[in-house]
Design a protein around this motif. Structure first.
Motif, PDB file in Angstrom:
ATOM      1  N   TYR A 181       0.896  -1.154   0.000  1.00 40.37           N
ATOM      2  CA  TYR A 181       0.000   0.000   0.000  1.00 40.37           C
ATOM      3  C   TYR A 181       0.935   1.203   0.000  1.00 40.37           C
ATOM      4  O   TYR A 181       1.648   1.437   0.988  1.00 40.37           O
ATOM      5  N   PRO A 182       1.009   1.963  -1.105  1.00 38.35           N
ATOM      6  CA  PRO A 182       2.135   2.876  -1.327  1.00 38.35           C
ATOM      7  C   PRO A 182       2.084   4.184  -0.547  1.00 38.35           C
ATOM      8  O   PRO A 182       2.127   5.275  -1.112  1.00 38.35           O
ATOM      9  N   LYS A 183       1.988   4.068   0.770  1.00 43.58           N
ATOM     10  CA  LYS A 183       2.129   5.224   1.652  1.00 43.58           C
ATOM     11  C   LYS A 183       3.199   4.902   2.682  1.00 43.58           C
ATOM     12  O   LYS A 183       3.458   3.746   2.983  1.00 43.58           O
ATOM     13  N   ASP A 184       3.820   5.949   3.224  1.00 44.74           N
ATOM     14  CA  ASP A 184       4.833   5.801   4.271  1.00 44.74           C
ATOM     15  C   ASP A 184       5.961   4.883   3.821  1.00 44.74           C
ATOM     16  O   ASP A 184       6.480   4.069   4.602  1.00 44.74           O
ATOM     17  N   LEU A 185       6.389   5.041   2.562  1.00 40.49           N
ATOM     18  CA  LEU A 185       7.417   4.158   2.031  1.00 40.49           C
ATOM     19  C   LEU A 185       8.792   4.435   2.628  1.00 40.49           C
ATOM     20  O   LEU A 185       9.637   3.532   2.704  1.00 40.49           O
ATOM     21  N   GLU A 186       9.029   5.652   3.070  1.00 40.84           N
ATOM     22  CA  GLU A 186      10.302   5.941   3.746  1.00 40.84           C
ATOM     23  C   GLU A 186      10.384   5.184   5.065  1.00 40.84           C
ATOM     24  O   GLU A 186      11.420   4.584   5.395  1.00 40.84           O
ATOM     25  N   ASP A 187       9.285   5.195   5.821  1.00 37.46           N
ATOM     26  CA  ASP A 187       9.246   4.427   7.070  1.00 37.46           C
ATOM     27  C   ASP A 187       9.489   2.948   6.791  1.00 37.46           C
ATOM     28  O   ASP A 187      10.214   2.262   7.526  1.00 37.46           O
ATOM     29  N   VAL A 229       6.101   0.734  11.025  1.00 38.86           N
ATOM     30  CA  VAL A 229       6.080   1.289  12.384  1.00 38.86           C
ATOM     31  C   VAL A 229       7.465   1.270  13.012  1.00 38.86           C
ATOM     32  O   VAL A 229       7.833   2.180  13.764  1.00 38.86           O
ATOM     33  N   ILE A 230       8.253   0.231  12.696  1.00 40.03           N
ATOM     34  CA  ILE A 230       9.620   0.190  13.208  1.00 40.03           C
ATOM     35  C   ILE A 230      10.433   1.346  12.632  1.00 40.03           C
ATOM     36  O   ILE A 230      11.160   2.038  13.346  1.00 40.03           O
ATOM     37  N   GLY A 231      10.293   1.580  11.323  1.00 35.51           N
ATOM     38  CA  GLY A 231      11.016   2.675  10.691  1.00 35.51           C
ATOM     39  C   GLY A 231      10.606   4.032  11.226  1.00 35.51           C
ATOM     40  O   GLY A 231      11.455   4.891  11.495  1.00 35.51           O
ATOM     41  N   ALA A 232       9.312   4.242  11.397  1.00 42.46           N
ATOM     42  CA  ALA A 232       8.826   5.522  11.919  1.00 42.46           C
ATOM     43  C   ALA A 232       9.327   5.750  13.345  1.00 42.46           C
ATOM     44  O   ALA A 232       9.712   6.869  13.713  1.00 42.46           O
ATOM     45  N   ALA A 233       9.327   4.696  14.154  1.00 44.31           N
ATOM     46  CA  ALA A 233       9.802   4.820  15.536  1.00 44.31           C
ATOM     47  C   ALA A 233      11.292   5.120  15.580  1.00 44.31           C
ATOM     48  O   ALA A 233      11.762   5.917  16.411  1.00 44.31           O
ATOM     49  N   SER A 234      12.046   4.497  14.680  1.00 45.42           N
ATOM     50  CA  SER A 234      13.480   4.754  14.632  1.00 45.42           C
ATOM     51  C   SER A 234      13.764   6.196  14.237  1.00 45.42           C
ATOM     52  O   SER A 234      14.655   6.847  14.803  1.00 45.42           O
ATOM     53  N   LYS A 235      13.011   6.723  13.281  1.00 43.50           N
ATOM     54  CA  LYS A 235      13.169   8.131  12.892  1.00 43.50           C
ATOM     55  C   LYS A 235      12.932   9.069  14.056  1.00 43.50           C
ATOM     56  O   LYS A 235      13.584  10.097  14.197  1.00 43.50           O
ATOM     57  N   GLU A 236      11.954   8.710  14.917  1.00 38.51           N
ATOM     58  CA  GLU A 236      11.617   9.546  16.066  1.00 38.51           C
ATOM     59  C   GLU A 236      12.587   9.366  17.233  1.00 38.51           C
ATOM     60  O   GLU A 236      12.503  10.079  18.224  1.00 38.51           O
TER      61      GLU A 236
END
Length: 276
Positions: A45-51, A195-202
């Protein structure tokens, strides 16, 4: 932007049928290019692909933390990741002559030794996550209350906006103290990667975080959780026996069959306060 499409469909119910509008999620192939490694192909699902890219690199052991990434570029459904890892592509090219030009940006070699060096295999459909040469047991002292587990799955369902509209995605939720990150994807792996990627960014401490998500828990899912140091994973579905085995070795807490007012703790129950 919501990647949702409406179609005219026929609904049958109790011996009668009618034409209605039905939502479906739009999925696309995403190609992940990481340094000089061969591209990896995913249905997403092509959203939040950076995360997703960050979480994938962490879960595959390609990086240790977010600071190991130099850049991420999105080119349509292509994701181009450059890390700080030191490679010697010229030396590898002498042994593996397959080179792919991608829009003049860089060259990607099919480098088996490089894959071996970085401790990861690729099956071009999401990575083979079921091979982990060494497992260090998770010693996190994070604990959660039994009642919180029920609340977390309810919150997961309540906030799964794309799932509510299409029933065509998985949803993952990462909780760190009072902070909550939710991501959805057609792939359960990719939802968790996001979610792992987003958490790591934060900059969240993953050893003090835990994941709730919709999906089975075989070894390949739990190995990624072990790699990044998350001590607890919760699901409304079941673990596979391979998942239970690797969870025991990695000393992570697996909670499954969360529904209504019940759940089952399969491994490391000391992290669940069962009296509340």
């Amino acid at each position: 932007m919501e990647f949702i499409r409406q179609s005219d469909v026929i609904q049958w119910k109790n011996g009668e049928y009618k034409t209605i509008k039905e939502n479906s999620v739009e999925d696309e192939y995403t190609y992940l290019f990481i340094d000089y490694l061969p591209p990896r192909k995913f249905s997403t699902y092509p959203k939040d692909l950076e995360d997703f890219a960050i979480g994938y690199c962490l879960g595959e052991g390609l990086i240790k933390d977010f600071s190991d990434i130099e850049s991420i570029k999105l080119d349509g459904s292509n994701v181009l990741v450059t890390t700080k890892l030191t490679h010697n592509p010229e030396e590898d090219l002498e042994q593996d002559s397959i080179v792919q030009k991608r829009k003049g940006d860089c060259e990607h070699a099919c480098v088996c030794r490089l894959l071996e060096y970085q401790g990861v295999n690729s099956d071009n459909a999401g990575g083979i996550r079921s091979e982990l040469k060494t497992i260090e047991p998770n010693n996190s002292n994070l604990k959660i209350d039994a009642t919180q587990i029920i609340k977390d799955i309810k919150h997961l369902t309540d906030e799964a906006k794309i799932w509510q509209k299409t029933a065509g995605v998985h949803v993952a939720q990462l909780k760190y103290g009072d902070e909550i990150i939710i991501r959805e994807d057609v792939s359960r792996h990719v939802a968790v990667d996001k979610v792992i990627g987003a958490a790591s960014k934060e900059g969240y401490d993953l050893s003090k975080s835990y994941i709730s998500y919709s999906g089975r828990m075989p070894a390949d899912m739990l190995i990624k959780v072990i790699r990044v140091g998350i001590p607890i994973i919760i699901s409304n579905a079941a673990p596979a026996s391979s998942g239970i085995d690797v969870a025991k070795t990695g000393n992570i807490t697996v909670v499954g069959f969360v529904k209504d007012n019940r759940f089952t703790v399969f491994t490391a129950p000391e992290r669940v306060n069962l009296k509340k």
